[in-house]
Motif scaffolding. Structure first.
Motif, PDB file in Angstrom:
ATOM      1  N   CYS A 280       0.838  -1.197   0.000  1.00 26.01           N
ATOM      2  CA  CYS A 280       0.000   0.000   0.000  1.00 26.01           C
ATOM      3  C   CYS A 280       0.876   1.252   0.000  1.00 26.01           C
ATOM      4  N   LEU A 281       1.928   1.242   0.821  1.00 31.04           N
ATOM      5  CA  LEU A 281       2.818   2.408   0.859  1.00 31.04           C
ATOM      6  C   LEU A 281       3.534   2.591  -0.476  1.00 31.04           C
ATOM      7  N   THR A 282       3.876   1.487  -1.118  1.00 26.26           N
ATOM      8  CA  THR A 282       4.480   1.571  -2.454  1.00 26.26           C
ATOM      9  C   THR A 282       3.517   2.228  -3.430  1.00 26.26           C
ATOM     10  N   LEU A 283       2.276   1.782  -3.435  1.00 22.31           N
ATOM     11  CA  LEU A 283       1.252   2.353  -4.310  1.00 22.31           C
ATOM     12  C   LEU A 283       1.076   3.844  -4.048  1.00 22.31           C
ATOM     13  N   ILE A 284       1.032   4.221  -2.780  1.00 22.61           N
ATOM     14  CA  ILE A 284       0.887   5.629  -2.406  1.00 22.61           C
ATOM     15  C   ILE A 284       2.035   6.453  -2.967  1.00 22.61           C
ATOM     16  N   HIS A 285       3.233   5.932  -2.912  1.00 18.64           N
ATOM     17  CA  HIS A 285       4.391   6.673  -3.430  1.00 18.64           C
ATOM     18  C   HIS A 285       4.395   6.732  -4.961  1.00 18.64           C
ATOM     19  N   ILE A 286       3.948   5.671  -5.605  1.00 16.56           N
ATOM     20  CA  ILE A 286       3.878   5.710  -7.071  1.00 16.56           C
ATOM     21  C   ILE A 286       2.982   6.855  -7.526  1.00 16.56           C
ATOM     22  N   VAL A 287       1.865   7.030  -6.827  1.00 17.05           N
ATOM     23  CA  VAL A 287       0.911   8.086  -7.183  1.00 17.05           C
ATOM     24  C   VAL A 287       1.372   9.449  -6.688  1.00 17.05           C
ATOM     25  N   GLY A 288       1.897   9.508  -5.463  1.00 16.85           N
ATOM     26  CA  GLY A 288       2.093  10.789  -4.800  1.00 16.85           C
ATOM     27  C   GLY A 288       3.447  11.451  -4.907  1.00 16.85           C
ATOM     28  N   ILE A 289       4.493  10.741  -5.313  1.00 12.08           N
ATOM     29  CA  ILE A 289       5.818  11.361  -5.367  1.00 12.08           C
ATOM     30  C   ILE A 289       5.835  12.640  -6.214  1.00 12.08           C
ATOM     31  N   PRO A 290       5.203  12.678  -7.386  1.00 14.04           N
ATOM     32  CA  PRO A 290       5.233  13.919  -8.163  1.00 14.04           C
ATOM     33  C   PRO A 290       4.554  15.100  -7.471  1.00 14.04           C
ATOM     34  N   VAL A 291       3.651  14.810  -6.529  1.00 13.82           N
ATOM     35  CA  VAL A 291       2.886  15.884  -5.885  1.00 13.82           C
ATOM     36  C   VAL A 291       3.665  16.536  -4.747  1.00 13.82           C
ATOM     37  N   THR A 292       4.140  15.732  -3.800  1.00 13.03           N
ATOM     38  CA  THR A 292       4.836  16.272  -2.621  1.00 13.03           C
ATOM     39  C   THR A 292       6.146  15.560  -2.298  1.00 13.03           C
ATOM     40  N   GLY A 293       6.460  14.517  -3.040  1.00 15.99           N
ATOM     41  CA  GLY A 293       7.550  13.637  -2.640  1.00 15.99           C
ATOM     42  C   GLY A 293       7.049  12.575  -1.689  1.00 15.99           C
ATOM     43  N   VAL A 294       5.844  12.730  -1.224  1.00 19.84           N
ATOM     44  CA  VAL A 294       5.103  11.861  -0.297  1.00 19.84           C
ATOM     45  C   VAL A 294       5.716  11.840   1.101  1.00 19.84           C
ATOM     46  N   SER A 295       4.905  12.264   2.035  1.00 21.98           N
ATOM     47  CA  SER A 295       5.249  12.134   3.439  1.00 21.98           C
ATOM     48  C   SER A 295       4.443  10.998   4.048  1.00 21.98           C
ATOM     49  N   VAL A 296       3.159  11.245   4.277  1.00 21.95           N
ATOM     50  CA  VAL A 296       2.244  10.374   5.039  1.00 21.95           C
ATOM     51  C   VAL A 296       2.871   9.929   6.365  1.00 21.95           C
ATOM     52  N   ASN A 297       3.886  10.667   6.801  1.00 22.34           N
ATOM     53  CA  ASN A 297       4.630  10.328   8.014  1.00 22.34           C
ATOM     54  C   ASN A 297       5.367  11.584   8.482  1.00 22.34           C
ATOM     55  N   PRO A 298       4.860  12.258   9.527  1.00 23.29           N
ATOM     56  CA  PRO A 298       5.512  13.484   9.995  1.00 23.29           C
ATOM     57  C   PRO A 298       6.987  13.311  10.352  1.00 23.29           C
ATOM     58  N   ALA A 299       7.353  12.202  10.955  1.00 28.37           N
ATOM     59  CA  ALA A 299       8.751  11.985  11.337  1.00 28.37           C
ATOM     60  C   ALA A 299       9.644  11.939  10.105  1.00 28.37           C
ATOM     61  N   ARG A 300       9.178  11.250   9.062  1.00 29.03           N
ATOM     62  CA  ARG A 300       9.946  11.142   7.817  1.00 29.03           C
ATOM     63  C   ARG A 300      10.204  12.517   7.213  1.00 29.03           C
ATOM     64  N   SER A 301       9.281  13.477   7.438  1.00 30.52           N
ATOM     65  CA  SER A 301       9.436  14.828   6.910  1.00 30.52           C
ATOM     66  C   SER A 301      10.277  15.713   7.817  1.00 30.52           C
ATOM     67  N   ILE A 302      10.117  15.543   9.121  1.00 35.38           N
ATOM     68  CA  ILE A 302      10.844  16.382  10.081  1.00 35.38           C
ATOM     69  C   ILE A 302      12.348  16.174   9.960  1.00 35.38           C
ATOM     70  N   GLY A 303      12.786  14.920   9.872  1.00 31.76           N
ATOM     71  CA  GLY A 303      14.219  14.624   9.824  1.00 31.76           C
ATOM     72  C   GLY A 303      14.957  15.385   8.732  1.00 31.76           C
ATOM     73  N   PRO A 304      14.613  15.171   7.453  1.00 31.20           N
ATOM     74  CA  PRO A 304      15.308  15.880   6.383  1.00 31.20           C
ATOM     75  C   PRO A 304      15.140  17.395   6.440  1.00 31.20           C
ATOM     76  N   ALA A 305      13.945  17.874   6.813  1.00 29.51           N
ATOM     77  CA  ALA A 305      13.673  19.318   6.822  1.00 29.51           C
ATOM     78  C   ALA A 305      14.594  20.065   7.772  1.00 29.51           C
ATOM     79  N   LEU A 306      14.920  19.471   8.896  1.00 22.65           N
ATOM     80  CA  LEU A 306      15.783  20.135   9.869  1.00 22.65           C
ATOM     81  C   LEU A 306      17.172  20.404   9.303  1.00 22.65           C
ATOM     82  N   PHE A 307      17.615  19.556   8.402  1.00 17.90           N
ATOM     83  CA  PHE A 307      18.943  19.742   7.799  1.00 17.90           C
ATOM     84  C   PHE A 307      18.886  20.608   6.544  1.00 17.90           C
TER      85      PHE A 307
END
Length: 209
Positions: free
Chosen positions: A149-176
């Motif tokens: 399911c997460l793979t499917l979500i990324h196939i569809v969503g990467i062009p839109v936002t890069g896909v988060s669906v996970n605040p921690a996954r976004s917080i880590g890179p953003a801080l740097f």
């Protein structure tokens, strides 16, 4: 592994390869640590589980702290490895941070990005709740359905936002990365949490029937 595929191998594997890296990461970790912690790895999942009474507030707080700290440490390690390539630039090559508008891979708007994060996370949480439900006789396959399911979500969503669906996954890179990644970070905290609550609510309503 997901962000690493984008930063270190993106030019070789493309969006499809990155999508599978995110999905496979969750799939394999479900079977590695699912029996220990439930393998949330994601504040949106933890908050959704809290809203449906599947985890206590005390445990949820500890999970979220661990998830965010893990993401920050992982991002630091990824940055360290990426800097081993002579032509790598944090400003130019990024660290897998999410974004909308100029930060979106295909320049989708803020509204489109926020709605996508809400809808995709809601879908993800319906699958997570359904796959791990005590009423599901096939829970031993939960990791497969959740990872795919997460793979499917990324196939569809990467062009839109890069896909988060996970605040921690976004917080880590953003801080740097800083800059727009920080100013737009709220989208990738609010969107997944709202989506997670909606997904949990949908599943709770359905499961009750």
């Amino acid at each position: 592994m997901g962000c690493g595929s984008a930063v270190l191998a993106g030019a070789h594997v493309g969006f499809l390869g990155i999508a599978f890296a995110f999905g496979l990461s969750v799939l394999v970790m479900c079977y590695a640590i699912g029996h220990i912690s439930g393998c949330h790895l994601n504040p949106a999942i933890t908050i959704s589980m809290l809203s449906t009474g599947k985890i206590t507030g005390k445990d949820a707080g500890a999970y979220i702290v661990a998830q965010v700290l893990g993401a920050i440490i992982a991002s630091a390690l990824l940055l360290f490895i990426a800097q081993g390539k002579a032509d790598y630039s944090l400003a130019a090559n990024g660290l897998g941070a999410n974004g909308v508008e100029d930060g979106s891979p295909d320049h989708y708007s803020l509204v489109s990005g926020l709605v996508a994060e809400i809808v995709l996370t809601a879908l993800f949480l319906v699958v997570v709740h359904g796959s791990t439900s005590k009423n599901n006789a096939n829970t031993k396959f939960a990791g497969i359905s959740i990872g795919l399911c997460l793979t499917l979500i990324h196939i569809v969503g990467i062009p839109v936002t890069g896909v988060s669906v996970n605040p921690a996954r976004s917080i880590g890179p953003a801080l740097f990365v800083g800059g727009h990644a920080i100013s737009q970070l709220w989208v990738f905290i609010v969107g997944p949490i709202v989506g997670g609550l909606i997904g949990g609510g949908i599943w709770k309503l359905y499961d009750r029937n």
